[in-house]
Scaffold this motif. Structure first.
Motif, PDB file in Angstrom:
ATOM      1  N   VAL A  18       0.515  -0.955   0.524  1.00 39.19           N
ATOM      2  CA  VAL A  18       0.043   0.185   0.301  1.00 39.19           C
ATOM      3  C   VAL A  18       1.058   1.469  -0.052  1.00 39.19           C
ATOM      4  O   VAL A  18       1.036   2.518  -0.718  1.00 39.19           O
ATOM      5  N   ALA A  19       1.313   1.093   0.684  1.00 42.45           N
ATOM      6  CA  ALA A  19       2.557   2.201   0.988  1.00 42.45           C
ATOM      7  C   ALA A  19       3.596   2.371  -0.746  1.00 42.45           C
ATOM      8  O   ALA A  19       3.574   3.875  -0.916  1.00 42.45           O
ATOM      9  N   ASP A  20       4.160   2.122  -0.993  1.00 39.92           N
ATOM     10  CA  ASP A  20       4.671   1.516  -2.828  1.00 39.92           C
ATOM     11  C   ASP A  20       3.232   2.507  -3.144  1.00 39.92           C
ATOM     12  O   ASP A  20       3.883   3.297  -4.116  1.00 39.92           O
ATOM     13  N   THR A  21       2.023   2.429  -3.335  1.00 41.74           N
ATOM     14  CA  THR A  21       0.948   2.316  -4.346  1.00 41.74           C
ATOM     15  C   THR A  21       0.908   4.175  -3.845  1.00 41.74           C
ATOM     16  O   THR A  21       0.290   4.770  -4.945  1.00 41.74           O
ATOM     17  N   LEU A  22       1.286   4.360  -3.029  1.00 44.26           N
ATOM     18  CA  LEU A  22       1.645   6.417  -2.823  1.00 44.26           C
ATOM     19  C   LEU A  22       2.986   6.875  -3.260  1.00 44.26           C
ATOM     20  O   LEU A  22       3.101   8.841  -3.287  1.00 44.26           O
ATOM     21  N   GLU A  23       3.494   6.327  -3.303  1.00 48.36           N
ATOM     22  CA  GLU A  23       4.415   6.736  -4.349  1.00 48.36           C
ATOM     23  C   GLU A  23       4.710   8.021  -5.134  1.00 48.36           C
ATOM     24  O   GLU A  23       3.984   7.176  -6.221  1.00 48.36           O
ATOM     25  N   PRO A  24       4.913   8.643  -5.440  1.00 47.99           N
ATOM     26  CA  PRO A  24       4.699   9.761  -6.818  1.00 47.99           C
ATOM     27  C   PRO A  24       4.642   8.798  -8.092  1.00 47.99           C
ATOM     28  O   PRO A  24       5.759   8.052  -8.363  1.00 47.99           O
ATOM     29  N   GLY A  25       4.355   9.166  -8.761  1.00 47.31           N
ATOM     30  CA  GLY A  25       4.343   8.083 -10.143  1.00 47.31           C
ATOM     31  C   GLY A  25       3.491   6.563 -10.060  1.00 47.31           C
ATOM     32  O   GLY A  25       3.580   6.395 -10.781  1.00 47.31           O
ATOM     33  N   ALA A  26       3.287   6.233  -8.790  1.00 49.02           N
ATOM     34  CA  ALA A  26       2.906   5.145  -8.264  1.00 49.02           C
ATOM     35  C   ALA A  26       1.384   4.795  -8.964  1.00 49.02           C
ATOM     36  O   ALA A  26       0.742   5.165  -9.055  1.00 49.02           O
ATOM     37  N   THR A  27       1.177   3.348 -10.109  1.00 47.86           N
ATOM     38  CA  THR A  27      -0.096   3.111 -10.527  1.00 47.86           C
ATOM     39  C   THR A  27      -0.174   1.811  -8.686  1.00 47.86           C
ATOM     40  O   THR A  27       0.854   1.070  -9.135  1.00 47.86           O
ATOM     41  N   VAL A  28      -2.060   1.227  -9.089  1.00 48.11           N
ATOM     42  CA  VAL A  28      -1.557   0.442  -7.997  1.00 48.11           C
ATOM     43  C   VAL A  28      -1.954  -0.961  -9.221  1.00 48.11           C
ATOM     44  O   VAL A  28      -1.191  -1.329  -8.851  1.00 48.11           O
ATOM     45  N   GLY A  29      -2.302  -0.344 -10.373  1.00 44.35           N
ATOM     46  CA  GLY A  29      -1.552  -1.761 -11.632  1.00 44.35           C
ATOM     47  C   GLY A  29       0.108  -2.754 -11.139  1.00 44.35           C
ATOM     48  O   GLY A  29       0.511  -3.393 -11.173  1.00 44.35           O
ATOM     49  N   ALA A  30       0.729  -1.415 -11.401  1.00 45.38           N
ATOM     50  CA  ALA A  30       1.987  -1.175 -11.643  1.00 45.38           C
ATOM     51  C   ALA A  30       2.604  -2.701 -10.355  1.00 45.38           C
ATOM     52  O   ALA A  30       3.585  -3.038 -10.271  1.00 45.38           O
TER      53      ALA A  30
END
Length: 122
Positions: A18-30
């Motif tokens: 979940v934290a990784d999805t909050l990084e700038p440019g991150a997408t849930v799919g990736a």
């Protein structure tokens, strides 16, 4: 893996995803692809985090974070502790999100929750 074929993910792994999805440019799919899960599963974990049911890891800050410091003298004869335990709670309101914690919640934990709310795309 369970008999049903479902994997169990430790809360720490869910929180990191979940934290990784909050990084700038991150997408849930990736991010979901990186963890080998379906995007809807990751979205479900994000909902848990928004509800306060999944604790995100602390975010490393580039700059130091400051909090007010109160200094006072300790009386020689400290007062007697109250007979009844306080049922006060700490409440955080962030848009439509409401988080309630016990009054003795550690400050570090409260800061983690505030950082998570501040970085959420609500």
């Amino acid at each position: 893996m369970h008999a049903s074929g479902h994997r169990r993910w430790p809360d720490a792994v869910k929180a990191q995803a979940v934290a990784d999805t909050l990084e700038p440019g991150a997408t849930v799919g990736a991010v979901a692809a990186r963890y080998g899960i379906f995007p809807n599963q990751l979205s479900s974990w994000r909902r848990l985090a928004k509800q306060g049911k999944l604790v995100l890891p602390a975010v490393a800050l580039d700059e130091p974070a400051f909090a007010p410091l109160l200094v006072h003298d300790v009386p020689e004869d400290p007062p007697e502790p109250p007979a009844a335990v306080s049922t006060a709670a700490i409440r955080i309101h962030f848009g439509a999100i409401r988080v309630e914690m016990a009054a003795d919640t550690p400050a570090a934990r409260i800061a983690e929750i505030v950082r998570a709310l501040a970085s959420s795309p609500c």
